[in-house]
Design a protein around this motif. Structure first.
Motif, PDB file in Angstrom:
ATOM      1  N   ALA A 165      18.386  -9.612   1.141  1.00 53.61           N
ATOM      2  CA  ALA A 165      17.303  -9.588   2.125  1.00 53.61           C
ATOM      3  C   ALA A 165      17.644  -8.687   3.300  1.00 53.61           C
ATOM      4  CB  ALA A 165      17.016 -11.008   2.605  1.00 53.61           C
ATOM      5  N   ARG A 166      18.881  -8.740   3.772  1.00 56.77           N
ATOM      6  CA  ARG A 166      19.288  -7.908   4.910  1.00 56.77           C
ATOM      7  C   ARG A 166      19.252  -6.425   4.581  1.00 56.77           C
ATOM      8  NH1 ARG A 166      24.270 -11.816   6.786  1.00 56.77           N
ATOM      9  NH2 ARG A 166      23.081 -13.086   8.285  1.00 56.77           N
ATOM     10  N   SER A 167      19.442  -6.089   3.323  1.00 56.75           N
ATOM     11  CA  SER A 167      19.455  -4.686   2.914  1.00 56.75           C
ATOM     12  C   SER A 167      18.057  -4.127   2.695  1.00 56.75           C
ATOM     13  CB  SER A 167      20.267  -4.523   1.626  1.00 56.75           C
ATOM     14  OG  SER A 167      19.580  -5.105   0.517  1.00 56.75           O
ATOM     15  N   ALA A 168      17.024  -4.964   2.835  1.00 58.50           N
ATOM     16  CA  ALA A 168      15.659  -4.558   2.514  1.00 58.50           C
ATOM     17  C   ALA A 168      14.783  -4.557   3.757  1.00 58.50           C
ATOM     18  CB  ALA A 168      15.065  -5.503   1.467  1.00 58.50           C
ATOM     19  N   ASP A 169      13.635  -3.886   3.649  1.00 57.44           N
ATOM     20  CA  ASP A 169      12.655  -3.871   4.724  1.00 57.44           C
ATOM     21  C   ASP A 169      11.735  -5.074   4.669  1.00 57.44           C
ATOM     22  OD1 ASP A 169      13.346  -1.211   5.849  1.00 57.44           O
ATOM     23  OD2 ASP A 169      12.751  -0.549   3.850  1.00 57.44           O
ATOM     24  N   VAL A 170      11.576  -5.654   3.477  1.00 59.13           N
ATOM     25  CA  VAL A 170      10.761  -6.849   3.301  1.00 59.13           C
ATOM     26  C   VAL A 170      11.342  -7.641   2.133  1.00 59.13           C
ATOM     27  CG1 VAL A 170       9.105  -5.671   1.795  1.00 59.13           C
ATOM     28  CG2 VAL A 170       8.416  -7.766   2.982  1.00 59.13           C
ATOM     29  N   ALA A 171      11.321  -8.951   2.254  1.00 63.70           N
ATOM     30  CA  ALA A 171      11.861  -9.823   1.205  1.00 63.70           C
ATOM     31  C   ALA A 171      10.736 -10.676   0.625  1.00 63.70           C
ATOM     32  CB  ALA A 171      12.965 -10.723   1.756  1.00 63.70           C
ATOM     33  N   PHE A 172      10.606 -10.622  -0.693  1.00 63.23           N
ATOM     34  CA  PHE A 172       9.677 -11.500  -1.403  1.00 63.23           C
ATOM     35  C   PHE A 172      10.494 -12.621  -2.039  1.00 63.23           C
ATOM     36  CE2 PHE A 172       7.228  -7.703  -0.941  1.00 63.23           C
ATOM     37  CZ  PHE A 172       5.908  -8.112  -0.872  1.00 63.23           C
ATOM     38  N   VAL A 173      10.246 -13.844  -1.599  1.00 63.85           N
ATOM     39  CA  VAL A 173      11.004 -14.988  -2.091  1.00 63.85           C
ATOM     40  C   VAL A 173      10.096 -15.798  -3.006  1.00 63.85           C
ATOM     41  CG1 VAL A 173      12.357 -17.012  -1.496  1.00 63.85           C
ATOM     42  CG2 VAL A 173      12.368 -15.018   0.019  1.00 63.85           C
ATOM     43  N   PHE A 174      10.477 -15.859  -4.273  1.00 63.42           N
ATOM     44  CA  PHE A 174       9.697 -16.571  -5.292  1.00 63.42           C
ATOM     45  C   PHE A 174      10.278 -17.963  -5.475  1.00 63.42           C
ATOM     46  CE2 PHE A 174       8.532 -12.260  -6.002  1.00 63.42           C
ATOM     47  CZ  PHE A 174       7.276 -12.287  -6.603  1.00 63.42           C
ATOM     48  N   VAL A 175       9.485 -18.975  -5.129  1.00 61.29           N
ATOM     49  CA  VAL A 175       9.924 -20.364  -5.211  1.00 61.29           C
ATOM     50  C   VAL A 175       8.830 -21.180  -5.880  1.00 61.29           C
ATOM     51  CG1 VAL A 175      11.435 -20.263  -3.190  1.00 61.29           C
ATOM     52  CG2 VAL A 175       8.999 -20.839  -2.910  1.00 61.29           C
ATOM     53  N   GLY A 176       9.176 -22.421  -6.230  1.00 61.56           N
ATOM     54  CA  GLY A 176       8.171 -23.319  -6.789  1.00 61.56           C
ATOM     55  C   GLY A 176       8.706 -24.226  -7.860  1.00 61.56           C
ATOM     56  N   ASP A 177       7.954 -24.302  -8.946  1.00 60.82           N
ATOM     57  CA  ASP A 177       8.202 -25.268 -10.011  1.00 60.82           C
ATOM     58  C   ASP A 177       8.585 -24.576 -11.307  1.00 60.82           C
ATOM     59  OD1 ASP A 177       7.853 -28.005  -9.322  1.00 60.82           O
ATOM     60  OD2 ASP A 177       5.718 -27.646  -9.023  1.00 60.82           O
ATOM     61  N   LEU A 178       9.129 -25.378 -12.197  1.00 60.77           N
ATOM     62  CA  LEU A 178       9.225 -25.019 -13.606  1.00 60.77           C
ATOM     63  C   LEU A 178       8.473 -26.087 -14.383  1.00 60.77           C
ATOM     64  CD1 LEU A 178      12.968 -23.951 -14.019  1.00 60.77           C
ATOM     65  CD2 LEU A 178      10.969 -22.465 -13.833  1.00 60.77           C
ATOM     66  N   GLY A 231       0.795  -1.227   0.000  1.00 55.42           N
ATOM     67  CA  GLY A 231       0.000   0.000   0.000  1.00 55.42           C
ATOM     68  C   GLY A 231       0.822   1.268   0.000  1.00 55.42           C
ATOM     69  N   ALA A 232       0.229   2.317   0.555  1.00 56.44           N
ATOM     70  CA  ALA A 232       0.860   3.641   0.526  1.00 56.44           C
ATOM     71  C   ALA A 232       2.110   3.673   1.384  1.00 56.44           C
ATOM     72  CB  ALA A 232      -0.140   4.686   0.996  1.00 56.44           C
ATOM     73  N   GLY A 233       2.146   2.844   2.410  1.00 53.94           N
ATOM     74  CA  GLY A 233       3.319   2.844   3.275  1.00 53.94           C
ATOM     75  C   GLY A 233       4.351   1.834   2.840  1.00 53.94           C
ATOM     76  N   THR A 234       4.570   1.722   1.546  1.00 54.75           N
ATOM     77  CA  THR A 234       5.517   0.755   1.017  1.00 54.75           C
ATOM     78  C   THR A 234       6.905   0.957   1.610  1.00 54.75           C
ATOM     79  OG1 THR A 234       4.319   0.642  -1.063  1.00 54.75           O
ATOM     80  CG2 THR A 234       6.579  -0.129  -1.086  1.00 54.75           C
ATOM     81  N   PRO A 235       7.548  -0.097   2.100  1.00 52.70           N
ATOM     82  CA  PRO A 235       8.909   0.041   2.616  1.00 52.70           C
ATOM     83  C   PRO A 235       9.831   0.657   1.567  1.00 52.70           C
ATOM     84  CG  PRO A 235       8.000  -2.112   3.137  1.00 52.70           C
ATOM     85  CD  PRO A 235       7.040  -1.461   2.205  1.00 52.70           C
ATOM     86  N   SER A 236      10.877   1.314   2.040  1.00 52.34           N
ATOM     87  CA  SER A 236      11.773   2.007   1.111  1.00 52.34           C
ATOM     88  C   SER A 236      12.552   1.042   0.239  1.00 52.34           C
ATOM     89  CB  SER A 236      12.734   2.907   1.890  1.00 52.34           C
ATOM     90  OG  SER A 236      13.462   2.136   2.842  1.00 52.34           O
ATOM     91  N   ASN A 237      12.809  -0.163   0.748  1.00 50.63           N
ATOM     92  CA  ASN A 237      13.570  -1.141  -0.029  1.00 50.63           C
ATOM     93  C   ASN A 237      12.853  -2.494   0.003  1.00 50.63           C
ATOM     94  OD1 ASN A 237      15.972   0.425  -0.737  1.00 50.63           O
ATOM     95  ND2 ASN A 237      16.316   0.489   1.489  1.00 50.63           N
TER      96      ASN A 237
END
Length: 802
Positions: A518-531, A410-416
């Motif tokens: 990840a350490r340099s960010a406020d939130v980490a999105f980790v994309f995992v799964g299949d091919l 939302g509007a309060g998106t973390p800076s990184n």
């Protein structure tokens, strides 16, 4: 050989004559070679100049002992994937198909046009066509109207290239997520599969039924031993009818499906392609199916090459056509030997004639004799409207499994924001196995995919300077064809033995970079799964089965390391089956399951993550706690859990589950009637759904029924109705339900659907586990009732302003 002058004024050429008379007239003029030619396909690489070439493959047409001219001399039943067999621009592909059609119409004795078929499960599988989400996504929308629109859109694109038959939908009911083809299914519930499949068929075929859908794989394919491709199936006749045949019955009776494709496996020793009871008995005689039965690719061949129920191609052909087959696909390797089978006495000419009649009937119904050619100037395989439908399907299908206030940004998106993972910047990771770019891998070709990746969507939404990316690991470093042959040469696989190595990467070298990001960010999105990739060119898809529900490769180690660094972590899982997170389900800040959302998937994800849209997807299958719980489905028998209940049994996230950014309350259950007569009665009731949260949202209301006492063991509960209900914040909707008594049926020892008098519990909830309202209803009657051929298959669920 040009068409005979005498044939030009024949009755079969009179468009005003009844189809049955046209068929009889044409059949009476045909020689045996001309009849046999209508019972198989040709797999060719077509050319607009008429110089068509063989399409050779390890599993069919490794080599040919006849010329292309000899194959086409007497006509042809179908042409296999004229635009999907190889990479060809659509307009040029249509011109090439027209060249073949002209040869059939003008240069054969009787001038019988050829039908063409293409794959269309996740969109038309040709170059440049719209790339739709996977069927698991279709089912996760729980939006039958939308899936009909998906089918309609794909059908329009198919018609524009002159396609007459689409090889979809898959009506296999998922029973084991280890099975690679789980991604092709509509999930684990037969009613959900039946409703979604029926609406897809209705959309694809249209009111005129001038394009045939193909129901597959008939039947029980998804219940194979160990979730392994082509493996035998062990199910009793009651379960077979109640679970695996129901979706096919619905699509035949409710949507008038034009074609059915048998499956590769055997049931109790009888291969489906040779099962006369299944094809002639159940499909045609019991259900009244009047369309075409077409072989799955090489399915007839497998009767002698794998199943060992025939000693050669002629006997295999005899078994299949005696069982009720109409056309061999993708080529001619067994059907061309039908004359030998006749000479041996293995098949009667009357069986051949009956199949030819069905093929000719289909061609007359399609109007092929009057309109044999496609219009190259009318090609339309991609459009803004089609892209919008694909994106909406993606948006409605993505499921929020957990959210500890990490979302929306939302509007309060973390800076990184850190975007991490092997699927974050891979366009193929958003596509299912039967999409054209993925399918090319198996053919040894590679195509640049136009699909926007999640990383690209994140940067577009939040800005390049606020997004840091680290891949973290590979799933498969090099995408290439996997198995030695398709569908899998048993002798060759045995010879390879221990030397057969998985292409899945075990390299840990990129994880440190991901942890730093990840350490340099406020939130980490980790994309995992299949091919997705067929025959072990990927980690899920046809022939890409698994023995585990752990994330493929080193993805779990990547996720462990990112979570351990302390940055709030959002897991975004894509691919064709659900996986466990190695015990981190309680540690991650949020968990999103997107399956394979297609070309609009990345934008849809960011729209949901940012809060510009609300999550409304719901699970079409359970996520077992571990592989030890497999098979686990919500509609199991009570004793399936063992005694005492096994600790590993069950599902963290059950069938029908999904969160949103708001909360819904259920109440005001009111019954119009709680007693209904066994002879055609129905239950009617209503309830209210209130949006008690802070944003608008869509709830998926679900109606389940449990049979309290029956003459056979019944599931703990079964889905009988559902409906998406949009409720603005602070508002409420009244949901009305009409549940026919017919839908409380099960199969008896005679193989008939019956309803018994007695008490049933109606359960109303937001998932198969989360039940908010309930009540008991009574079916009144003095004796068990056997259902007629046409029984009431659908529960009516509607919503209105409260």
């Amino acid at each position: 050989m040009p068409i005979d002058i005498a044939e030009q004024s024949a009755l079969y050429r009179d468009a005003a004559a009844p189809i049955a008379e046209r068929v009889a007239d044409l059949l009476g003029r045909m020689t045996l070679p001309e009849k046999i030619a209508q019972l198989h396909a040709g797999w060719l690489k077509l050319s607009a100049d008429g110089n068509h070439a063989w399409r050779l493959a390890d599993f069919a047409q490794r080599e040919t002992d006849i010329t292309v001219d000899a194959l086409l001399e007497h006509g042809l039943g179908q042409i296999t994937r004229p635009l999907g067999t190889h990479t060809v621009e659509a307009h040029e592909g249509v011109r090439a198909f027209n060249a073949l059609q002209r040869r059939m119409v003008e240069d054969t004795r009787l001038g019988i046009p050829v039908m063409s078929h293409e794959e269309c499960l996740v969109g038309l599988m040709i170059e440049g066509a719209t790339l739709f989400p996977a069927p698991l996504n279709y089912a996760a929308t729980w939006d039958a109207d939308l899936i009909e629109e998906v089918g309609r859109t794909i059908g329009e694109q198919a018609r524009s290239i002159g396609c007459h038959q689409g090889l979809a939908p898959v009506l296999d009911v998922s029973r084991d997520p280890r099975w690679g083809r789980t991604e092709e299914t509509f999930g684990e519930d037969p009613y959900l599969v039946g409703v979604m499949g029926t609406r897809y068929v209705s959309g694809l075929q249209g009111e005129r039924r001038d394009l045939f859908a193909t129901l597959k794989h008939f039947a029980g394919h998804s219940a194979s031993e160990g979730g392994r491709n082509h493996a035998p199936v062990h199910i009793g006749p009651r379960e077979f009818n109640d679970v695996f045949l129901l979706p096919f019955e619905m699509a035949v009776k409710l949507a008038n499906a034009g074609s059915v494709m048998p499956a590769y496996h055997d049931i109790d020793g009888i291969p489906c392609h040779a099962d006369q009871v299944l094809i002639e008995g159940t499909l045609r005689q019991k259900w009244g199916f009047d369309g075409l039965v077409v072989a799955d690719y090489a399915g007839v061949n497998l009767l002698y090459s794998h199943h060992g129920v025939a000693h050669d191609a002629a006997k295999a052909a005899a078994l299949a056509f005696n069982a009720g087959l109409d056309i061999e696909l993708p080529g001619h390797e067994c059907a061309l030997h039908l004359k030998t089978a006749i000479d041996r006495g293995d098949i009667d000419l009357s069986v051949i004639d009956a199949a030819v009649c069905r093929v000719l009937t289909a061609k007359f119904r399609l109007g092929l004799f009057e309109h044999p050619y496609a219009n190259p100037d009318g090609v339309n395989v991609n459009s803004p409207r089609a892209a919008a439908v694909a994106r909406r399907a993606a948006l409605e299908s993505i499921i929020l499994l957990k959210n500890d206030a990490a979302l929306p940004l939302g509007a309060g998106t973390p800076s990184n924001v850190a975007v991490i993972g092997p699927t974050a910047d891979d366009p193929l990771a958003l596509l299912a196995g039967y999409s054209f770019p993925v399918h090319l891998i198996t053919a040894g070709e590679h195509a640049a995919s136009p699909v926007k990746t999640p990383l690209q969507a994140f940067k577009a939404r939040f800005g390049d300077d606020r997004v840091v990316f680290a891949k973290g690991c590979d799933i498969i470093r090099e995408r290439r064809a996997g198995t030695p042959v398709y569908p899998g040469d048993v002798d060759m696989a045995r010879a390879i033995g221990e030397d057969r190595r998985t292409p899945v990467s075990r390299d840990l070298g990129q994880i440190d970079e991901a942890v730093h990001a990840a350490r340099s960010a406020d939130v980490a999105f980790v994309f995992v799964g299949d091919l997705s990739g067929l025959f072990q060119s990927g980690t899920v898809g046809e022939g890409s089965d698994t023995d585990s529900l752990e994330l493929p490769g080193v993805q779990q180690l990547l996720l462990d390391a990112v979570v351990a660094c302390g940055t709030p972590t959002v897991v975004v899982q894509t691919g064709g089956r659900p996986y466990n997170l190695g015990g981190l389900e309680d540690s991650v800040a949020a968990h999103i399951l997107a399956f394979s959302p297609g070309e609009g998937g990345a934008d849809a994800l960011v729209e949901l993550i940012s809060g510009d849209a609300n999550f409304s997807g719901r699970l079409p299958l359970s996520i077992p706690k571990s592989v030890g719980a497999v098979p686990y489905v919500y509609n199991h028998k009570l004793k399936s859990a063992g005694t005492p209940v096994a600790y590993h049994f069950g599902s963290r996230y059950p069938f029908g589950f999904g969160l949103s950014y708001t909360q819904f309350k259920y109440g005001a259950l009111a019954w119009t009637n709680r007693h209904a007569d066994i002879e055609g009665g129905q239950f009617e009731f209503s309830f209210e759904v209130e949006n008690a949260g802070a944003v608008d949202g869509t709830e998926v209301v679900q109606i389940y029924v449990a049979d309290r006492v029956a003459s056979v063991v019944r599931p703990v509960r079964e889905l009988k109705g559902f409906q998406r209900v949009f409720v603005p914040v602070g508002d409420r909707r009244t949901v009305r339900v009409v549940l026919p008594v017919d839908m409380l049926n099960f199969t008896d020892g005679r193989g008939e659907r019956v309803v018994e008098p007695g008490e049933f519990q109606v359960l109303i909830g937001s998932s198969s586990r989360d039940i908010h309202l309930s009540g008991t209803v009574v079916v009144s009657g003095h004796a068990t009732r056997t259902l007629e051929r046409h029984w009431r298959m659908l529960c009516e669920v509607s919503a209105e302003r409260g």
